[in-house]
Design an enzyme around this catalytic site. Sequence first.
Site, mmCIF file in Angstrom:
data_model
loop_
_atom_site.group_PDB
_atom_site.id
_atom_site.type_symbol
_atom_site.label_atom_id
_atom_site.label_comp_id
_atom_site.label_asym_id
_atom_site.label_seq_id
_atom_site.Cartn_x
_atom_site.Cartn_y
_atom_site.Cartn_z
ATOM 1 N N GLY A 190 31.127 23.187 -11.251
ATOM 2 C CA GLY A 190 30.125 22.299 -11.831
ATOM 3 C C GLY A 190 29.888 21.056 -10.997
ATOM 4 N N THR A 191 30.955 20.460 -10.488
ATOM 5 C CA THR A 191 30.817 19.221 -9.711
ATOM 6 C C THR A 191 29.956 19.456 -8.475
ATOM 7 O OG1 THR A 191 32.938 18.430 -10.527
ATOM 8 C CG2 THR A 191 32.118 17.418 -8.502
ATOM 9 N N ASN A 223 29.651 16.741 -22.759
ATOM 10 C CA ASN A 223 31.022 17.237 -22.713
ATOM 11 C C ASN A 223 31.981 16.493 -23.628
ATOM 12 O OD1 ASN A 223 30.176 15.455 -20.450
ATOM 13 N ND2 ASN A 223 32.378 15.264 -20.145
ATOM 14 N N GLN A 272 28.711 22.774 -19.995
ATOM 15 C CA GLN A 272 29.339 22.967 -21.317
ATOM 16 C C GLN A 272 28.608 24.020 -22.151
ATOM 17 O OE1 GLN A 272 32.146 21.743 -22.632
ATOM 18 N NE2 GLN A 272 32.656 20.510 -20.845
ATOM 19 N N SER A 298 29.688 26.315 -14.475
ATOM 20 C CA SER A 298 31.046 26.361 -13.949
ATOM 21 C C SER A 298 31.832 27.441 -14.674
ATOM 22 C CB SER A 298 31.702 24.995 -14.170
ATOM 23 O OG SER A 298 33.043 25.036 -13.759
ATOM 24 N N ALA A 299 32.457 28.352 -13.900
ATOM 25 C CA ALA A 299 33.105 29.532 -14.495
ATOM 26 C C ALA A 299 34.257 29.191 -15.436
ATOM 27 C CB ALA A 299 33.598 30.452 -13.383
ATOM 28 N N HIS A 300 35.057 28.158 -15.082
ATOM 29 C CA HIS A 300 36.268 27.932 -15.888
ATOM 30 C C HIS A 300 35.969 27.402 -17.289
ATOM 31 C CE1 HIS A 300 37.079 23.458 -15.623
ATOM 32 N NE2 HIS A 300 36.193 23.564 -14.662
ATOM 33 N N THR A 359 32.322 31.201 3.857
ATOM 34 C CA THR A 359 32.727 32.538 3.405
ATOM 35 C C THR A 359 32.879 32.559 1.887
ATOM 36 O OG1 THR A 359 33.850 32.861 5.495
ATOM 37 C CG2 THR A 359 34.501 34.326 3.691
ATOM 38 N N CYS A 383 38.109 6.613 -19.984
ATOM 39 C CA CYS A 383 37.299 7.179 -18.912
ATOM 40 C C CYS A 383 38.127 8.181 -18.115
ATOM 41 C CB CYS A 383 36.838 6.087 -17.959
ATOM 42 S SG CYS A 383 35.480 5.152 -18.630
HETATM 43 N N1 PLP Z 1 29.530 18.720 -15.949
HETATM 44 C C1 PLP Z 1 30.046 18.747 -17.179
HETATM 45 C C2 PLP Z 1 29.160 18.489 -18.357
HETATM 46 C C3 PLP Z 1 31.402 19.009 -17.379
HETATM 47 O O1 PLP Z 1 31.917 19.033 -18.605
HETATM 48 C C4 PLP Z 1 32.221 19.244 -16.226
HETATM 49 C C5 PLP Z 1 33.674 19.455 -16.381
HETATM 50 O O2 PLP Z 1 34.313 18.885 -17.234
HETATM 51 C C6 PLP Z 1 31.618 19.219 -14.964
HETATM 52 C C7 PLP Z 1 30.273 18.953 -14.864
HETATM 53 C C8 PLP Z 1 32.429 19.483 -13.721
HETATM 54 O O3 PLP Z 1 32.718 20.865 -13.624
HETATM 55 P P1 PLP Z 1 33.898 21.403 -12.683
HETATM 56 O O4 PLP Z 1 35.174 21.131 -13.387
HETATM 57 O O5 PLP Z 1 33.620 22.871 -12.547
HETATM 58 O O6 PLP Z 1 33.763 20.712 -11.375
#
Ligand code: PLP
Length: 375
Positions: free
Chosen positions: A69-70, A148, A176, A196-198, A234, A321
């Site tokens: 996600g990041t 989130n 989310q 994001s997969a996790h 890769t 935070c």
């Molecule tokens: N965006 C949101 C709304 C999230 O909740 C998160 C993770 O908590 C992220 C982005 C970041 O995702 P990742 O952990 O896959 O980098």
Amino acid sequence: MIYADNAATTKLDIEAFEAMKPYLLENYANASQPYSFSRGAKKALKESREMIARCINAEPDEIYFTSGGTESDNWAIKGIAFNESLRKAIITSNIEHHAILNSCRQVERCGVPVAYLPANQEAIVTPEILKQFIAKQTKLVSIMTANNEVGSIQPIKELVAVAHDNGALFHTDAVQAVGHIPIDVKALGVDLLSASAHKFNGPKGVGFLYIKNGTSIIEHESGGQQERALRAGTENVAAIVGMSVALKNNCENLVRNADLITGIEDSFKSLLSKTNMDFIVNGSKLHIPGNISLSFRNTDGEMLLHRLDLLGIMVSTGAACDSKSTQVSHVLQAVKASEEYAKGTIRISFGKNNSLNDAEKIVNSLTQILFENMN
Ligand code: PLP
């Protein structure tokens, strides 16, 4: 242990794990090589891309694999902000994840104007507020699909309409939401979407960015030709396969899982309301199933988290935070939560592996902790 922090991460789907194994141990070829040994990896990437595309009603060539996600959020913001265009400005909101907020701060330092829309008290960004801020200069609007911390689901389709009526692109951080509520990129009309997969029972360190065909964006990683030369490097074939199987399983069982999780959430809230604890529920009625942000009056969220941990219950705090900060989070500040409640905030996020029994145990533990704290 009771794991009730599914908004932080989820348990890996066993079928996804089994699907990954051959690509780590036997079929470990680099998918870019021309020889026959690479065929399996190439086929796996193609099938994973097709499976993910089907889950969100995209075309396969609109799915770009990333590390999560990041990265997807960073790419969406910077890839559009730094792309040559007459328009310069970005609009986001004050309840976004730091992956968006800090990417916006970075482009701001490079001269890109960014406006941060104020969410309302339910942590909703309304189309009306977007209409007030959007201008001829706006190049990109980025609003998350679901928050989130408090789970509020945003009116994405309506926000997209405002952006497009004004000639701006629309990105949504759906980290989310994907795998938890129906996501149809065509019906929503978004130009870019992060996942994001996790967060949907896939492996960590893998995700994707949906980029609508025809959207002009700068490459995120320069190098080889992977991901149509926009995100070189890769491919992590095993993780990508695991992500696609986890998403398929979650999407196929979306309604069943949502019903189960909502049942646990309802039971939890009903049990909690029968206690004499003084608390408020943050966010909107329309939220991600199982995501409950609670603020207890005149208590400390950090203390609750650690006391619950000692009882084997994993939740997160919505008040800090990060783990080293005692500040009220930017989301709780944005929704103007009163200080006497905000400092006592925890987020409980139930998932498909939780049970009604978990809900009851957490309520009993909270009652015990708050009672002991009073005496
Ligand atoms: N965006 C949101 C709304 C999230 O909740 C998160 C993770 O908590 C992220 C982005 C970041 O995702 P990742 O952990 O896959 O980098």
